[in-house]
Design a protein around this motif. Structure first.
Motif, PDB file in Angstrom:
ATOM      1  N   SER A 100      34.167  33.328  35.186  1.00  0.00           N
ATOM      2  CA  SER A 100      35.549  32.755  36.303  1.00  0.00           C
ATOM      3  C   SER A 100      35.075  32.889  37.626  1.00  0.00           C
ATOM      4  N   THR A 101      35.650  31.450  38.041  1.00  0.00           N
ATOM      5  CA  THR A 101      35.819  31.131  39.562  1.00  0.00           C
ATOM      6  C   THR A 101      36.407  31.785  40.235  1.00  0.00           C
ATOM      7  N   ASP A 102      37.667  33.015  39.700  1.00  0.00           N
ATOM      8  CA  ASP A 102      38.412  33.293  40.618  1.00  0.00           C
ATOM      9  C   ASP A 102      37.686  34.646  40.475  1.00  0.00           C
ATOM     10  N   ASP A 103      36.779  35.461  39.961  1.00  0.00           N
ATOM     11  CA  ASP A 103      36.087  36.232  39.704  1.00  0.00           C
ATOM     12  C   ASP A 103      34.396  35.927  40.768  1.00  0.00           C
ATOM     13  N   TRP A 104      34.401  34.992  40.489  1.00  0.00           N
ATOM     14  CA  TRP A 104      33.304  34.609  41.498  1.00  0.00           C
ATOM     15  C   TRP A 104      33.465  34.466  42.903  1.00  0.00           C
ATOM     16  N   ASP A 105      34.431  34.560  43.297  1.00  0.00           N
ATOM     17  CA  ASP A 105      35.219  34.657  44.946  1.00  0.00           C
ATOM     18  C   ASP A 105      35.324  35.755  45.431  1.00  0.00           C
ATOM     19  N   ALA A 106      36.255  37.062  44.483  1.00  0.00           N
ATOM     20  CA  ALA A 106      36.435  37.830  44.462  1.00  0.00           C
ATOM     21  C   ALA A 106      35.225  38.604  45.173  1.00  0.00           C
ATOM     22  N   MET A 107      34.327  38.650  44.333  1.00  0.00           N
ATOM     23  CA  MET A 107      32.849  39.135  44.883  1.00  0.00           C
ATOM     24  C   MET A 107      31.968  38.636  46.296  1.00  0.00           C
ATOM     25  N   ILE A 108      32.302  37.351  45.885  1.00  0.00           N
ATOM     26  CA  ILE A 108      31.948  36.927  47.176  1.00  0.00           C
ATOM     27  C   ILE A 108      32.517  37.359  48.351  1.00  0.00           C
ATOM     28  N   ASP A 109      33.347  37.364  48.168  1.00  0.00           N
ATOM     29  CA  ASP A 109      34.504  37.528  49.270  1.00  0.00           C
ATOM     30  C   ASP A 109      34.676  38.657  50.141  1.00  0.00           C
ATOM     31  N   THR A 110      34.651  39.774  49.101  1.00  0.00           N
ATOM     32  CA  THR A 110      34.292  41.223  49.250  1.00  0.00           C
ATOM     33  C   THR A 110      33.230  41.623  49.223  1.00  0.00           C
ATOM     34  N   ASN A 111      31.858  41.476  48.497  1.00  0.00           N
ATOM     35  CA  ASN A 111      31.076  41.806  48.670  1.00  0.00           C
ATOM     36  C   ASN A 111      29.965  41.402  49.917  1.00  0.00           C
ATOM     37  N   VAL A 112      29.968  40.321  50.102  1.00  0.00           N
ATOM     38  CA  VAL A 112      29.793  39.578  51.508  1.00  0.00           C
ATOM     39  C   VAL A 112      29.854  38.789  52.359  1.00  0.00           C
ATOM     40  N   LYS A 113      30.879  38.416  52.079  1.00  0.00           N
ATOM     41  CA  LYS A 113      31.559  37.977  53.325  1.00  0.00           C
ATOM     42  C   LYS A 113      32.638  39.158  54.062  1.00  0.00           C
ATOM     43  N   GLY A 114      33.335  40.017  53.625  1.00  0.00           N
ATOM     44  CA  GLY A 114      34.093  41.398  53.367  1.00  0.00           C
ATOM     45  C   GLY A 114      33.111  41.935  55.024  1.00  0.00           C
ATOM     46  N   LEU A 115      31.980  42.549  54.271  1.00  0.00           N
ATOM     47  CA  LEU A 115      31.109  42.717  55.163  1.00  0.00           C
ATOM     48  C   LEU A 115      30.408  41.999  55.961  1.00  0.00           C
TER      49      LEU A 115
END
Length: 251
Positions: A100-115
């Motif tokens: 799911s691209t929504d799942d991908w966005d959630a993980m990239i946005d939180t785990n990488v960009k959020g950090l």
């Protein structure tokens, strides 16, 4: 003792870290998206430990929120000694062609960009004092990709690489950077990954004794309690029955 900032403090590793540091006398900045949980934790820490707590309700995925909320805290709270970049999640468990691209966005946005957003805000405050310690919570998934873990593993590999880059860039400012990579730990992690499917979440931990959130918090605290000239750069921790992100002896 000092000030510690913990992202994703409303559950799991983050909550355990907040309680652990408060118990050691640190003033604590806790962040999270779930306002009620955040306020409940603030009350608990204040009443149990008598320390100062600043609760910040924002989403690390949103750069403008990070700037507006975290970036404008009072001057006294900016003297952060320890930053624990804990906010993170796994969403879904699918092959790359079915993900799911929504799942991908959630993980990239939180785990990488959020950090990155949080670190970008806090690091200048540490630089100005020529001191500080950044703990980035990674995963054994950073070290070994497993089936259907594709994007999640990639985000945690990014945390690993970012930690190495931070360590180099911040070397002249005497800021420590530690990446801690836990293995299987029984928190809300699997409930989030499986979208609230309790049976699937419980199945993950059957047949072995997983890590607890407190186990991870204890290691985080240990890494920040060493003498000023000592820095643990990279630490992988697993339960006894786990060798790496793939191999777990369930029996």
């Amino acid at each position: 003792m000092g000030i510690v900032l913990i992202t994703g403090a409303t559950a799991g590793f983050g909550q355990a870290c907040a309680i652990t540091y408060a118990g050691k006398g640190y003033d604590v900045i806790i962040t999270g998206r779930r306002k009620e949980r955040l306020e409940a934790l603030q009350t608990q820490l204040t009443q149990e430990f008598g320390i100062n707590v600043l609760a910040l309700n924002f989403d690390v995925r949103k750069e403008e929120e990070v700037k507006a909320v975290l970036g404008t805290i009072p001057e006294d709270w900016r003297k952060i000694d320890i930053l624990v970049n804990n906010a993170g999640l796994a969403a879904g468990l699918s092959t790359i062609d079915e993900g799911s691209t929504d799942d991908w966005d959630a993980m990239i946005d939180t785990n990488v960009k959020g950090l990155l957003y949080v670190s970008r805000t806090v690091i200048p405050w540490m630089r100005s004092r020529t001191m500080g310690h950044i703990i980035n919570i990674g995963s054994t998934a950073a070290k070994l990709v497993y089936a259907k873990g594709n994007v999640y593993c990639a985000t945690k590999a990014a945390v690993d690489a970012i930690s190495q880059g931070m360590r180099i860039d911040l070397l002249p400012y005497r800021i420590k950077v530690t990446a801690i990579h836990p293995g299987a730990a029984e928190t809300e992690f699997s409930m989030v990954r499986f979208k609230g499917d309790e049976d699937k979440a419980k199945e993950v931990y059957k047949g072995f004794i997983p890590l607890t959130a407190q186990d991870v918090a204890d290691v985080v605290y240990y890494c920040t309690s060493l003498p000023p000239h000592v820095c643990i750069n990279d630490l992988v921790m697993t339960p006894l029955q786990q060798a790496n992100a793939y191999y777990i002896d369930k029996k």
